[in-house]
Design a protein around this motif. Structure first.
Motif, mmCIF file in Angstrom:
data_model
loop_
_atom_site.group_PDB
_atom_site.id
_atom_site.type_symbol
_atom_site.label_atom_id
_atom_site.label_comp_id
_atom_site.label_asym_id
_atom_site.label_seq_id
_atom_site.Cartn_x
_atom_site.Cartn_y
_atom_site.Cartn_z
ATOM 1 N N ILE A 126 0.834 -1.199 0.000
ATOM 2 C CA ILE A 126 0.000 0.000 0.000
ATOM 3 C C ILE A 126 0.875 1.257 0.000
ATOM 4 C CG2 ILE A 126 -0.197 -0.107 2.517
ATOM 5 C CD1 ILE A 126 -2.945 1.215 2.230
ATOM 6 N N GLU A 176 -5.982 -4.703 7.576
ATOM 7 C CA GLU A 176 -7.411 -5.000 7.698
ATOM 8 C C GLU A 176 -8.178 -3.841 8.339
ATOM 9 O OE1 GLU A 176 -8.298 -8.792 9.364
ATOM 10 O OE2 GLU A 176 -10.447 -8.436 9.413
ATOM 11 N N SER A 206 -8.552 -1.175 5.744
ATOM 12 C CA SER A 206 -9.549 -1.546 4.725
ATOM 13 C C SER A 206 -10.966 -1.358 5.247
ATOM 14 C CB SER A 206 -9.328 -2.996 4.274
ATOM 15 O OG SER A 206 -9.684 -3.921 5.310
ATOM 16 N N LYS A 207 -11.175 -1.621 6.548
ATOM 17 C CA LYS A 207 -12.505 -1.452 7.128
ATOM 18 C C LYS A 207 -12.884 0.026 7.235
ATOM 19 C CE LYS A 207 -12.673 -5.785 9.729
ATOM 20 N NZ LYS A 207 -12.702 -6.426 11.080
ATOM 21 N N VAL A 264 -12.909 -0.783 1.725
ATOM 22 C CA VAL A 264 -12.353 -1.400 0.524
ATOM 23 C C VAL A 264 -11.707 -2.709 0.948
ATOM 24 C CG1 VAL A 264 -11.941 0.808 -0.637
ATOM 25 C CG2 VAL A 264 -10.137 -0.199 0.777
ATOM 26 N N SER A 265 -11.366 -3.541 -0.013
ATOM 27 C CA SER A 265 -10.707 -4.807 0.309
ATOM 28 C C SER A 265 -9.217 -4.581 0.506
ATOM 29 C CB SER A 265 -10.931 -5.816 -0.819
ATOM 30 O OG SER A 265 -10.245 -5.405 -1.987
ATOM 31 N N VAL A 266 -8.573 -5.528 1.196
ATOM 32 C CA VAL A 266 -7.126 -5.463 1.363
ATOM 33 C C VAL A 266 -6.450 -5.514 -0.009
ATOM 34 C CG1 VAL A 266 -5.096 -6.669 2.269
ATOM 35 C CG2 VAL A 266 -7.146 -6.440 3.689
ATOM 36 N N GLN A 295 -7.521 -4.233 -2.749
ATOM 37 C CA GLN A 295 -7.567 -2.892 -3.326
ATOM 38 C C GLN A 295 -6.506 -1.979 -2.709
ATOM 39 O OE1 GLN A 295 -11.994 -2.633 -2.674
ATOM 40 N NE2 GLN A 295 -11.898 -1.450 -4.568
ATOM 41 N N LEU A 296 -6.271 -2.158 -1.402
ATOM 42 C CA LEU A 296 -5.242 -1.355 -0.740
ATOM 43 C C LEU A 296 -3.872 -1.618 -1.350
ATOM 44 C CD1 LEU A 296 -6.127 -1.590 3.062
ATOM 45 C CD2 LEU A 296 -6.454 0.356 1.547
#
Length: 204
Positions: free
Chosen positions: A5, A51, A54-55, A59-61, A63-64
């Motif tokens: 990321i 995680e 992402s929360k 978004v999803s991990v 996507q990160l």
């Protein structure tokens, strides 16, 4: 994992969510300075924070982890200006004396930027005892699996000593005193901090 990321990704998602750096830091239980370091490419969030991040951004991990890779622009000349690196995936600790491109687990690592001890000590007490030919460094800091001091290090003009610390252990280390001009420590959430050992407390 080919990339990690990036600061640009974090900044873009934070601004899209309408959060300030302080508000994001509060949600992740880190300092706003840590968020600033991420966004300027001077550090990475610990893998345990992916995680929660992402929360927060919904978004999803995956996507990160879709941001652009970060290039290392480290330039240094001697050991007193050495650069320290920590892999956010495995916690591996590395250093360089000169220009280098450091990679671990497929992540191009950036040299860490240290806060002064005054900034770090606003939240944590640091003690340096001068005992014979050693510095005994202790840090009043949590040592849980989620939040801990990863290492303490002492730097002289020609060498570096690194003592690895572990969760559920003690945040302390004995470092050979001769020639030490700077002591560093690394918190897995708030990043690198530095201490000048000039004014130490002597035991006895």
């Amino acid at each position: 994992m080919n990339q990690y990321i990036t600061g640009n990704m974090i900044k873009e998602l934070r601004e899209k969510a309408g959060l300030t750096q302080v508000q994001l830091a509060e949600k992740l239980a880190v300092s706003d300075k840590a968020v600033s370091k991420w966004e300027t490419g001077k550090g990475y969030p610990d893998i345990s924070l992916l995680e929660p991040i992402s929360k927060v951004f919904r978004v999803s991990v995956a996507q990160l982890l879709s941001g652009n890779a970060v290039s290392n622009t480290n330039v240094s000349a001697n050991m007193l200006r050495c650069r320290l690196y920590v892999c956010p995936v495995c916690g591996n600790i590395m250093y360089s004396m000169g220009e280098a491109q450091i990679t671990c687990h497929g992540v191009d690592l950036m040299p860490l930027e240290a806060e002064s001890s005054e900034e770090f000590m606003s939240a944590h007490s640091i003690t340096i005892d001068d005992i014979e030919d050693e510095y005994f460094v202790t840090v009043d800091h949590p040592m849980t699996k989620e939040h801990y001091i990863s290492f303490l290090a002492a730097v002289t003009p020609d060498r570096i000593q690194i003592v690895k610390l572990y969760p559920e252990g003690n945040a302390e280390a004995r470092l050979i005193r001769r020639g030490v001009q700077m002591i560093y420590g690394f918190c897995n959430r708030d990043g690198l901090f530095r201490i000048k050992p000039g004014n130490v407390r002597r035991e006895g």
